[in-house]
Design an enzyme around this catalytic site. Sequence first.
Site, PDB file in Angstrom:
ATOM      1  N   ARG A  47       0.859  -1.186   0.000  1.00 25.56           N
ATOM      2  CA  ARG A  47       0.000   0.000   0.000  1.00 25.56           C
ATOM      3  C   ARG A  47       0.896   1.238   0.000  1.00 25.56           C
ATOM      4  O   ARG A  47       2.103   1.150   0.155  1.00 25.56           O
ATOM      5  CB  ARG A  47      -0.954  -0.002   1.215  1.00 25.56           C
ATOM      6  CG  ARG A  47      -0.370  -0.619   2.419  1.00 25.56           C
ATOM      7  CD  ARG A  47      -0.254   0.187   3.687  1.00 25.56           C
ATOM      8  NE  ARG A  47      -0.217   1.603   3.585  1.00 25.56           N
ATOM      9  CZ  ARG A  47       0.885   2.316   3.761  1.00 25.56           C
ATOM     10  NH1 ARG A  47       2.060   1.730   3.956  1.00 25.56           N
ATOM     11  NH2 ARG A  47       0.857   3.620   3.714  1.00 25.56           N
ATOM     12  N   GLY A  48       0.247   2.383  -0.235  1.00 25.20           N
ATOM     13  CA  GLY A  48       0.979   3.613  -0.476  1.00 25.20           C
ATOM     14  C   GLY A  48       1.062   3.835  -1.970  1.00 25.20           C
ATOM     15  O   GLY A  48       1.469   2.933  -2.713  1.00 25.20           O
ATOM     16  N   ALA A  49       0.661   5.013  -2.436  1.00 23.67           N
ATOM     17  CA  ALA A  49       0.526   5.236  -3.873  1.00 23.67           C
ATOM     18  C   ALA A  49       1.786   4.916  -4.669  1.00 23.67           C
ATOM     19  O   ALA A  49       1.722   4.189  -5.668  1.00 23.67           O
ATOM     20  CB  ALA A  49       0.078   6.685  -4.130  1.00 23.67           C
ATOM     21  N   ARG A  82      -6.856  -0.896  -7.221  1.00 28.13           N
ATOM     22  CA  ARG A  82      -7.139   0.254  -6.345  1.00 28.13           C
ATOM     23  C   ARG A  82      -7.427   1.450  -7.237  1.00 28.13           C
ATOM     24  O   ARG A  82      -6.595   1.817  -8.058  1.00 28.13           O
ATOM     25  CB  ARG A  82      -5.939   0.599  -5.442  1.00 28.13           C
ATOM     26  CG  ARG A  82      -5.522  -0.427  -4.421  1.00 28.13           C
ATOM     27  CD  ARG A  82      -6.520  -0.651  -3.292  1.00 28.13           C
ATOM     28  NE  ARG A  82      -6.788   0.510  -2.485  1.00 28.13           N
ATOM     29  CZ  ARG A  82      -6.063   0.893  -1.417  1.00 28.13           C
ATOM     30  NH1 ARG A  82      -4.976   0.216  -1.087  1.00 28.13           N
ATOM     31  NH2 ARG A  82      -6.412   1.947  -0.709  1.00 28.13           N
ATOM     32  N   GLN A 183      -2.599   2.090   9.962  1.00 24.32           N
ATOM     33  CA  GLN A 183      -1.276   2.208   9.332  1.00 24.32           C
ATOM     34  C   GLN A 183      -0.320   3.045  10.175  1.00 24.32           C
ATOM     35  O   GLN A 183       0.890   2.802  10.192  1.00 24.32           O
ATOM     36  CB  GLN A 183      -1.395   2.834   7.936  1.00 24.32           C
ATOM     37  CG  GLN A 183      -2.141   1.986   6.929  1.00 24.32           C
ATOM     38  CD  GLN A 183      -3.586   2.427   6.772  1.00 24.32           C
ATOM     39  OE1 GLN A 183      -4.234   2.781   7.759  1.00 24.32           O
ATOM     40  NE2 GLN A 183      -4.096   2.411   5.563  1.00 24.32           N
ATOM     41  N   ASP A 224      -2.404  10.596  -2.490  1.00 26.49           N
ATOM     42  CA  ASP A 224      -2.663   9.544  -3.462  1.00 26.49           C
ATOM     43  C   ASP A 224      -3.034  10.117  -4.820  1.00 26.49           C
ATOM     44  O   ASP A 224      -2.891   9.435  -5.830  1.00 26.49           O
ATOM     45  CB  ASP A 224      -3.770   8.625  -2.957  1.00 26.49           C
ATOM     46  CG  ASP A 224      -3.273   7.722  -1.848  1.00 26.49           C
ATOM     47  OD1 ASP A 224      -2.963   6.558  -2.137  1.00 26.49           O
ATOM     48  OD2 ASP A 224      -3.177   8.184  -0.698  1.00 26.49           O
ATOM     49  N   ASN A 234      -6.061  12.097   0.014  1.00 23.29           N
ATOM     50  CA  ASN A 234      -5.153  11.348   0.881  1.00 23.29           C
ATOM     51  C   ASN A 234      -5.990  10.508   1.836  1.00 23.29           C
ATOM     52  O   ASN A 234      -7.217  10.525   1.801  1.00 23.29           O
ATOM     53  CB  ASN A 234      -4.227  12.312   1.644  1.00 23.29           C
ATOM     54  CG  ASN A 234      -3.073  11.584   2.325  1.00 23.29           C
ATOM     55  OD1 ASN A 234      -2.374  10.801   1.689  1.00 23.29           O
ATOM     56  ND2 ASN A 234      -2.876  11.821   3.596  1.00 23.29           N
ATOM     57  N   LYS A 235      -5.322   9.764   2.678  1.00 24.89           N
ATOM     58  CA  LYS A 235      -6.006   8.865   3.609  1.00 24.89           C
ATOM     59  C   LYS A 235      -7.119   9.589   4.353  1.00 24.89           C
ATOM     60  O   LYS A 235      -6.974  10.733   4.769  1.00 24.89           O
ATOM     61  CB  LYS A 235      -4.987   8.294   4.596  1.00 24.89           C
ATOM     62  CG  LYS A 235      -5.564   7.303   5.596  1.00 24.89           C
ATOM     63  CD  LYS A 235      -6.282   6.146   4.933  1.00 24.89           C
ATOM     64  CE  LYS A 235      -5.386   5.386   3.992  1.00 24.89           C
ATOM     65  NZ  LYS A 235      -6.121   4.311   3.268  1.00 24.89           N
TER      66      LYS A 235
END
Length: 341
Positions: A47-49, A82, A183, A224, A234-235
Amino acid sequence: MSSVQPIVWKDGRLRLLDQRSLPHAVCWLECTRAEEVAEAIHAMAVRGAPAIGIAAAYGLVLAVRRDPEAFDRAYALLAASRPTAVNLRWALERMRKLWQQTQHVAHLEAEAVRIHDEDLAQNLRIGELGAALLPEQARVLTHCNTGALATGGHGTALGIIRTAHAQSRIAMVYHTETRPWLQGARLTAWELQQEGIASRLIADGAAAHLMAREKIDWVIVGADRIAANGDTANKIGTYALAIAARHHGVRVMVAAPSSTFDLRCASGSEIPIEERPASELTEFRGLAVAPAGSSAFNPVFDVTPATLIDAIVCERGVILAPTADKLARLLAQDATQAGVS
């Protein structure tokens, strides 16, 4: 640079550090097929763009090694894993252009490695540029995980913190738990411990209280997808942090490589927001935490308007008080001419 390297490509095999098992166990996924990479992305093992884009690029290499006719099928499968992170589509498009030109597996592999290496170099540059904005003995707040685990190494927002720590400019890092996947509690805390960086974990809902009681210099977050006008996805929870920061006079910094900018999106209203299963909220590790039959609204990203962002940092430079014109000018210049807009 961080010793944490979540994506390893060696001898035509892809190893992904399974981030679902951290911090309690270090487990690796061995991927030999594009389907396995797509599942790892969708299931949040990777995970993480930036990391998602890198893993997907290697996934295409795995696909065409097995069957040169499988490129389009693998592309579609990986692209659907995603929807919000623009780096995923950016990396896949870059790989597709090369494949259309050469139809050569070795060239495709070299391009995936290049994407990986470029991301690390960009993160190191972002770290330098972002750290320069911090005061001495800075006290910062970050959200989610934006470190080496989310990238090709070093990190974006956490990379800035890592660089500033190496310069002895960090007094304290506060980081949210980041519901519902935690996270921040699991991954950011683990990375900060690895580096020996002073930090304190807070509940997501404690951020405004923290800003009211403690001197916080910057909220530093990743992204993201960044729209043409600077609106940033973003998150989930980032938007609330930015609102609280503006009220308390805390500045907000967004850190992301240029591949995270999506000039096709005029504003944040055009960014697709992924919603994940209700069970991620109603259960924790398979244990019910809500009454049976509870419904849930579970968006995993939100959009922070550019008007709440004080600085966007990418490898090409720093954009203060971002606007569409400033973003366009920075992205149009040569990557070697980093500056401040």
